[in-house]
Design a protein around this motif. Structure first.
Motif, PDB file in Angstrom:
ATOM      1  N   GLY A 139       5.137  -3.313   1.051  1.00 57.84           N
ATOM      2  CA  GLY A 139       6.294  -2.433   0.959  1.00 57.84           C
ATOM      3  C   GLY A 139       7.026  -2.400   2.293  1.00 57.84           C
ATOM      4  O   GLY A 139       6.667  -3.093   3.231  1.00 57.84           O
ATOM      5  N   MET A 176       7.391  -0.498   5.625  1.00 52.95           N
ATOM      6  CA  MET A 176       6.544   0.404   6.400  1.00 52.95           C
ATOM      7  C   MET A 176       7.433   1.452   7.071  1.00 52.95           C
ATOM      8  O   MET A 176       7.956   1.267   8.167  1.00 52.95           O
ATOM      9  N   GLY A 227       5.348   2.234   2.363  1.00 54.13           N
ATOM     10  CA  GLY A 227       4.004   2.352   2.894  1.00 54.13           C
ATOM     11  C   GLY A 227       3.984   3.095   4.211  1.00 54.13           C
ATOM     12  O   GLY A 227       4.991   3.196   4.921  1.00 54.13           O
ATOM     13  N   ARG A 228       2.802   3.581   4.537  1.00 58.27           N
ATOM     14  CA  ARG A 228       2.602   4.355   5.761  1.00 58.27           C
ATOM     15  C   ARG A 228       1.945   3.522   6.861  1.00 58.27           C
ATOM     16  O   ARG A 228       2.083   3.816   8.045  1.00 58.27           O
ATOM     17  N   LEU A 286       3.137   3.226  -1.947  1.00 53.36           N
ATOM     18  CA  LEU A 286       2.013   2.311  -1.862  1.00 53.36           C
ATOM     19  C   LEU A 286       0.893   2.964  -1.069  1.00 53.36           C
ATOM     20  O   LEU A 286       1.154   3.800  -0.193  1.00 53.36           O
ATOM     21  N   GLY A 287      -0.347   2.563  -1.353  1.00 51.73           N
ATOM     22  CA  GLY A 287      -1.431   3.135  -0.573  1.00 51.73           C
ATOM     23  C   GLY A 287      -2.781   2.574  -0.923  1.00 51.73           C
ATOM     24  O   GLY A 287      -2.937   1.803  -1.881  1.00 51.73           O
ATOM     25  N   SER A 288      -3.773   2.977  -0.121  1.00 50.25           N
ATOM     26  CA  SER A 288      -5.165   2.606  -0.365  1.00 50.25           C
ATOM     27  C   SER A 288      -6.095   3.743   0.016  1.00 50.25           C
ATOM     28  O   SER A 288      -7.271   3.529   0.277  1.00 50.25           O
ATOM     29  N   SER A 294      -2.348   9.054   0.186  1.00 53.33           N
ATOM     30  CA  SER A 294      -1.169   8.475  -0.454  1.00 53.33           C
ATOM     31  C   SER A 294      -1.118   8.828  -1.936  1.00 53.33           C
ATOM     32  O   SER A 294      -0.048   9.088  -2.486  1.00 53.33           O
ATOM     33  N   TYR A 339       2.929   4.903  -8.345  1.00 50.20           N
ATOM     34  CA  TYR A 339       1.964   4.656  -7.275  1.00 50.20           C
ATOM     35  C   TYR A 339       1.348   3.274  -7.448  1.00 50.20           C
ATOM     36  O   TYR A 339       0.917   2.908  -8.542  1.00 50.20           O
ATOM     37  N   ALA A 388      -3.649  -0.576  -3.419  1.00 45.61           N
ATOM     38  CA  ALA A 388      -4.028  -1.881  -2.858  1.00 45.61           C
ATOM     39  C   ALA A 388      -5.536  -2.084  -2.992  1.00 45.61           C
ATOM     40  O   ALA A 388      -6.297  -1.811  -2.057  1.00 45.61           O
TER      41      ALA A 388
END
Length: 341
Positions: free
Chosen positions: A75, A77, A106-107, A171-173, A177, A188, A191
């Motif tokens: 994504g 960032m 994304g973060r 986006l996240g893991s 998130s 959502y 990953a």
């Protein structure tokens, strides 16, 4: 279940980053014709392995070369940018390609600490962690939902692509998130290729989801590493390249994607061990079963397939075989491998 692509624009040893970018365009044209639903390009900085430093540029090049797929970032960032700049960029893309642009956010930094510093405009001090404030401001700009007394409220009405808008995704893991995506009513994308233990996090997203005007029910996709070939043996052989690259990455060494023979020689010198990353590798039947298993584990409506090989022709062929295995509309049985560009 929808089948999509996540592309990190891998740079093969012996090639150049510019070649990797052209191969991304080539792959996008192929999978669009095959019938994949969505094509996302990642954001990584200052690595010899990946050429995806500017997803918005790649999206602008991919969208006019494709016809059916949605195209987006996997994504952007957000901590590196101002919300207004991201809003203007993706508004422009949406105006040029209506109803086809996704804005995955994304973060994570997508790079190392020194490159993070190089990306900062103000290097006098480390930036604060204000991601959620950035995200809310960006959504307010895109959807013209900033309070009337907000100092940037007027900017929502001057975005260059109006009335078109991108579709935002988070986006996240990690659990955080998922919580933000649920609270904000956002789709959502998890990953799994970073954290293969994410099924409980996905379940928490669905359980906490708050209906919103942008989305009435949870929408979840999962990103999965997969390599497909005619036989299990050939697929495992092709996977050696990415395994060597990831092995060295864990040691702090970044390299281009190595040739298979180099990777096999390297792996022969390593003690057998368990990887902390899941990968679905094998023949079409094996890969289809593996992808379906991951989708069921997460309760995901969509899977984004991430494939990294040294040879671009092998990467193309992997996506062709997966498309055939799932019966995608454009897939042709026993299709030939085109000459990579």
């Amino acid at each position: 279940m929808l089948l999509s692509v996540l592309d990190q624009s891998p740079i093969a040893e012996g090639s150049t980053p510019a070649q990797a970018l052209r191969q991304t365009l080539d792959l996008a044209e192929l999978v669009d014709a095959l019938g994949y639903h969505r094509y996302w390009v990642a954001e990584h900085h200052a690595t010899p392995a990946l050429a995806c430093a500017a997803p918005e540029i790649l999206i602008g090049a991919i969208a006019p070369r494709t016809q059916r797929m949605r195209v987006g970032s996997g994504g952007v960032m957000l901590p590196h940018y101002s919300p207004l700049k991201v809003a203007e960029t993706f508004s422009s893309l949406s105006g040029l390609h209506p109803e086809r642009i996704d804005l995955g956010l994304g973060r994570a930094p997508g790079t190392d600490p020194m490159t993070m510093l190089a990306l900062q405009r103000d290097r006098r001090h480390a930036p604060g962690d204000d991601f959620i404030e950035q995200l809310v401001e960006l959504l307010g700009l895109l959807e013209d939902r900033l309070p009337p007394d907000h100092p940037f409220a007027r900017h929502a009405r001057t975005l260059p692509g109006l009335p078109e808008r991108p579709e935002p995704w988070l986006l996240g893991s990690s659990p955080q998130s998922a919580l933000w995506a649920a609270q904000l009513g956002l789709p959502y994308s998890f990953a799994d290729f970073i954290n293969p233990q994410g099924a409980p996090i996905a379940a928490d997203y669905r359980g906490r989801f708050v209906d919103s005007e942008r989305l009435g029910a949870p929408q979840l996709s999962v990103g999965v590493i997969a390599i497909c070939a005619e036989t299990d043996e050939e697929a495992e052989r092709l996977a050696a390249s990415s395994r060597m690259m990831l092995s060295l990455l864990r040691q702090g060494r970044m390299i281009p994607i190595p040739p298979v023979e180099t990777a096999l020689s390297y792996l022969d010198t390593r003690k057998p061990g368990t990887s902390d990353r899941r990968a679905v590798i094998g023949s079409p039947e094996v890969v289809r079963a593996g992808i379906e298993e991951v989708a069921a584990e997460y309760g995901a409506q969509e899977v984004l397939v991430l494939t990294i090989t040294h040879d671009h022709g092998a990467r193309r062929r992997s996506y062709e075989l997966i498309a055939e295995a799932f019966g995608l509309a454009g897939a042709q049985p026993s299709s030939s491998v085109a000459t990579p560009r």
